[in-house]
Design an enzyme around this catalytic site. Sequence first.
Site, short mmCIF file in Angstrom:
data_model
loop_
_atom_site.label_atom_id
_atom_site.label_comp_id
_atom_site.label_asym_id
_atom_site.label_seq_id
_atom_site.Cartn_x
_atom_site.Cartn_y
_atom_site.Cartn_z
CG ASP A 221 -1.87 1.16 1.24
OD1 ASP A 221 -2.72 1.26 0.34
OD2 ASP A 221 -1.75 2.00 2.15
CE LYS A 225 -2.35 4.86 0.83
NZ LYS A 225 -2.52 4.50 2.24
N1 HSE Z 1 -4.97 0.58 4.35
C1 HSE Z 1 -4.66 1.97 4.26
C2 HSE Z 1 -4.01 2.47 5.55
C3 HSE Z 1 -5.87 2.82 3.99
O1 HSE Z 1 -3.90 1.68 6.49
O2 HSE Z 1 -3.59 3.61 5.60
C4 HSE Z 1 -6.21 2.86 2.51
O3 HSE Z 1 -5.18 3.42 1.76
#
Ligand code: HSE
Length: 346
Positions: A221, A225
């Site tokens: 993730d 980003k």
């Molecule tokens: N899973 C992500 C977080 C949220 O824990 O920040 C969605 O981008």
Amino acid sequence: MRHIPIILLGYGNVGRAFVRLVEEKRDRLNQDYGLNLVWTTIFRREGRYDFPPIGESDHPVIEKDGLKFGELKTGRVLNDLKSLLREAPGGVMVDGSVSDQKTGQPGYDYWKKAFSWGWHVVTANKGPLVYDYKGLHNSAHQNRCGLGISGATAAALPTVDLALYALAGADIQSVEGILNGTSNYILTRMGEGVDYAEALSEAQGKGIAEPDPAMDVEGWDTAYKILLITNASTELKYSLNDVSVKGITSISRQEVEKAAREGKRIKLLGRFERTDTGGILEVAPRAVGPDHPLFWVNGTEKGITFETDTMGSISAVGGRSSPVGAAAALLKDLINIVRQHDNKSD
Ligand code: HSE
């Protein structure tokens, strides 16, 4: 008053939070922004919910999340969406669904269709952006539509907006961010003596972990980003293969405690650094001291630091991960895109 048709893709944590937020803020959106958001259809994996046309409130309705809509219709949902985009007047498609980052599907096809029929897109769905951000950005631009990606780039924490507006004209030399609330929460709780597994389960209870939490704790993730923030904030065009990724699964409580004894904290950092030949993109846990701008970012909070040639080091912190934070980022993009496109046609 501008009446803006809304199509919502996905009705999970983020989709529901978006519906609730719009209903809570309806008067404020009317009074301060002159916007009336008109629900058209909610698409979810199982089918679609339609809304009775205004004035026809005698339709069979289900009441949920402050809305009244028709029974779930199952069937050929993709075809339904494509014809709706063509037939309905252009508005905003809000994507709170999930797509595959290797193919961008199914969101990629929906978005392309949306742009070609004059719909703006605001998204918390990262898959299509990871697959081809620049292509989608160009497609939106060619069709005079907006593509809002705040919901996919750390949501309530301003990242791309900061780079594109507040840092316009500056050269971004590096970006460093705590971009995943779940892993930051786990590391913080481990520092308080809580086990990894318990901390993860607490984060899941807050509704912020990905459906597969490996995406959070293995660093993916954060990788999505930092890749998207870099591609959107600079002239560079990277793919996921260019990001070296290491998560927090191998970090033990002993390591977290040892860092604390040395006055440091372990943080999962996404980094981009410009080099003579392009740049380096990586995700890895690092022990940082109190002199680091992101040392104080704890729990589900996030943070980002941009190093620039003319404005020095600029940081933003906060914007904790939560479904309502993601919904608020979608709403922010929606408001700004509608305003920008209104100005263009003045
Ligand atoms: N899973 C992500 C977080 C949220 O824990 O920040 C969605 O981008």
